[in-house]
Design a protein around this motif. Structure first.
Motif, short mmCIF file in Angstrom:
data_model
loop_
_atom_site.label_atom_id
_atom_site.label_comp_id
_atom_site.label_asym_id
_atom_site.label_seq_id
_atom_site.Cartn_x
_atom_site.Cartn_y
_atom_site.Cartn_z
N SER A 7 36.94 9.99 40.92
CA SER A 7 37.54 9.45 39.71
C SER A 7 36.77 8.25 39.19
N TYR A 8 36.35 7.36 40.10
CA TYR A 8 35.57 6.19 39.69
C TYR A 8 34.27 6.61 39.01
N VAL A 9 33.62 7.60 39.58
CA VAL A 9 32.31 8.03 39.05
C VAL A 9 32.46 8.62 37.66
N VAL A 10 33.42 9.54 37.48
CA VAL A 10 33.52 10.21 36.18
C VAL A 10 34.01 9.25 35.10
N LEU A 11 34.91 8.32 35.45
CA LEU A 11 35.33 7.34 34.45
C LEU A 11 34.19 6.42 34.07
N SER A 12 33.40 5.99 35.06
CA SER A 12 32.26 5.12 34.78
C SER A 12 31.25 5.83 33.89
N ALA A 13 31.01 7.11 34.17
CA ALA A 13 30.08 7.88 33.34
C ALA A 13 30.58 7.97 31.91
N VAL A 46 26.65 -3.73 37.34
CA VAL A 46 26.48 -3.88 38.79
C VAL A 46 27.72 -4.53 39.39
N MET A 47 28.24 -5.56 38.75
CA MET A 47 29.43 -6.24 39.25
C MET A 47 30.68 -5.39 39.05
N LEU A 48 30.81 -4.78 37.90
CA LEU A 48 32.00 -3.99 37.60
C LEU A 48 32.11 -2.74 38.47
N PHE A 49 30.96 -2.20 38.93
CA PHE A 49 30.97 -0.96 39.70
C PHE A 49 30.78 -1.20 41.20
N SER A 50 30.92 -2.44 41.64
CA SER A 50 30.76 -2.72 43.07
C SER A 50 32.05 -3.30 43.66
N VAL A 51 32.30 -4.57 43.44
CA VAL A 51 33.43 -5.26 44.08
C VAL A 51 34.78 -4.59 43.79
N LEU A 106 31.89 -12.95 37.19
CA LEU A 106 31.85 -11.78 36.32
C LEU A 106 31.90 -12.18 34.86
N PHE A 107 32.78 -13.13 34.54
CA PHE A 107 32.89 -13.59 33.16
C PHE A 107 31.58 -14.22 32.68
N PHE A 108 30.95 -15.01 33.55
CA PHE A 108 29.67 -15.63 33.20
C PHE A 108 28.61 -14.58 32.92
N VAL A 109 28.52 -13.58 33.78
CA VAL A 109 27.50 -12.54 33.61
C VAL A 109 27.77 -11.71 32.36
N MET A 110 29.02 -11.31 32.17
CA MET A 110 29.35 -10.51 30.98
C MET A 110 29.15 -11.31 29.70
#
Length: 445
Positions: free
Chosen positions: A187-193, A167-172, A329-333
């Motif tokens: 490009s963002y979508v296909v790389l994320s997939a 959620v964090m990596l694919f938003s901010v 982000l580091f805390f969540v990951m």
């Protein structure tokens, strides 16, 4: 491998869909027209896909002129008429016929421009609703937004590792481009997939456990990456670091006699020498790495993009928010989920991040004819989608030291930090575009 969940899943993908759609819709209407990073160019490219006559008012040069006015002249003169941009009907667009054809896209491996297709659907709808620049721009932004939000919803839903991290990596990191006609969204979508599927596959250690559905989906994501921007192809070699391959390679290697192993390493060393020789002939490695350091690692010589390369939060916000969000982000990951990933996979993915960085630099280096001083070309948005490569490393640290936190704490940190940055971005974006009349989505300093 070993794994442990902190608690039951709380369907973070639904929060993601809701937050991105709300943010994107607001961003669509408060972001000053034609100021969202080459937006005029992307609007023109998107329009052309369904155009029969290619009218003059929608050609690239015409839209580039609008960009210059919107991003420069409005700073003091404010001579960009937003009302006219939305109200004025374009007669040549109104008379245009409907046709479908894809343009050549030099920034992708297969050179076919399907990256603008989601936005093109929105432009087509806007063209028939009311054929003005503003209306077509709004519908192109909304169309790309829907494509992005719905696609990432299902990608996060399919993940078996760290949904709040995603959620964090694919938003901010993607905020500036989410609601724009840019092909970056595709490009963002296909790389994320591709990357989420890769993480799911990394949990499988035997080929016989891989399903036909997984094989088909993997091939599909690989194929779609070939239509994305050139640098995303650097993600593809990460497949070879999957335990499916490294376990088999290790098994074959350990069965060999000492003499065969020795010959293997001699061959590897010779191959490395040959590769370095040819790379030196192409790049001049001494100057290449010197300029890399000067451009991105030496604060005395690097310019604006070098200084903001790792500002994942938009540079229109103060640096303290970038630091705050990265810590969150580091805390969540680190504490969402612990998982023991294979060392080869961890090292391989981190190598992919740096390969992407150096590879893009190499492209600019050759385009600029091997410059002998630092240059200011590579922006952070080329690196942001690859931050996911560090997730296995961080989750392995969590596994080793048992650092998993409560799911409630992880959820609250992810939600609060994401919503905070989204809200601040919208406020500052509106203030810059409509109050002080400066470029709203990026800074030149």
């Amino acid at each position: 491998m070993g794994t442990s969940l902190s608690s039951k899943q709380n369907f973070p993908e639904f929060f993601y869909l809701f937050a991105i759609m709300i943010f994107g819709v607001i961003s669509t209407f408060i972001t000053y027209p034609i100021t969202n990073g080459d937006e005029g160019y992307h609007l023109s490219r998107s329009y052309t896909i369904f155009s029969g006559n290619n009218p003059d008012s929608m050609k690239t040069d015409t839209m580039r002129d609008f960009e210059i006015i919107a991003t420069a002249s409005n700073k003091e003169e404010h001579d960009f008429d937003v009302g006219s941009f939305f109200r004025t009907k374009l007669s040549d667009v109104q008379e245009d016929t409907l046709s479908f054809h894809l343009q050549r896209e030099n920034n992708s491996i297969l050179k076919i421009g399907i990256g603008h297709l989601p936005a093109a659907i929105g432009v087509l709808i806007g063209r028939y609703v009311y054929p003005s620049y503003g209306v077509m721009l709004v519908f192109s932004r909304l169309s790309n937004l829907v494509f992005f939000a719905s696609s990432l919803f299902f990608i996060i839903k399919s993940s078996k590792v760290g949904k709040w991290s995603l959620v964090m990596l694919f938003s901010v990191p993607f905020l500036q481009k989410i609601a724009s006609p840019s092909y970056d969204v595709y490009s963002y979508v296909v790389l994320s997939a591709f990357m989420v599927n890769l993480l799911n596959l990394a949990r499988v250690t035997r080929f016989k456990d891989v399903t036909k559905k997984q094989i088909g989906y993997t091939l599909l994501t690989m194929f779609f990456i070939l239509f994305a921007k050139n640098n995303y192809v650097f993600a593809l070699p990460s497949l070879f670091f999957l335990p499916l391959f490294t376990n088999k390679a290790t098994e074959i290697y350990t069965r060999q006699r000492k003499g065969v192993r020795f010959a293997f390493w001699i061959f590897i060393m010779l191959a490395a020498v040959v590769v370095l020789y040819f790379l030196n002939q192409i790049f001049g490695l001494s100057n290449f790495f010197k300029q890399f350091i000067h451009s991105y690692l030496n604060t005395e010589t690097m310019e604006r993009r070098g200084r903001t390369l790792f500002n994942v939060v938009s540079t229109i916000l103060p640096d303290m928010f970038n630091l705050f969000w990265l810590l969150c982000l580091f805390f969540v990951m680190l504490t969402e989920r612990k998982f023991s990933w294979k060392p080869a996979f961890i090292v391989g993915l981190i190598a992919i991040f740096f390969t992407n960085w150096v590879g893009i630099f190499a492209g600019f280096y050759l385009i600029l004819d091997k410059p002998t001083k630092a240059f200011d070309e590579l922006s952070g948005r080329y690196l942001h989608p690859f931050i996911i490569c560090f997730l296995p490393f961080i989750q392995t640290i969590s596994y080793r030291y048992n650092l998993v936190s409560s799911q409630k704490a992880v959820k609250m940190v992810a939600i609060f930090s994401t919503v905070l940055i989204m809200t601040l971005y919208l406020v500052v974006c509106y203030y810059r575009g409509y109050v002080i009349y400066t470029t709203p989505t990026w800074t030149t300093r």
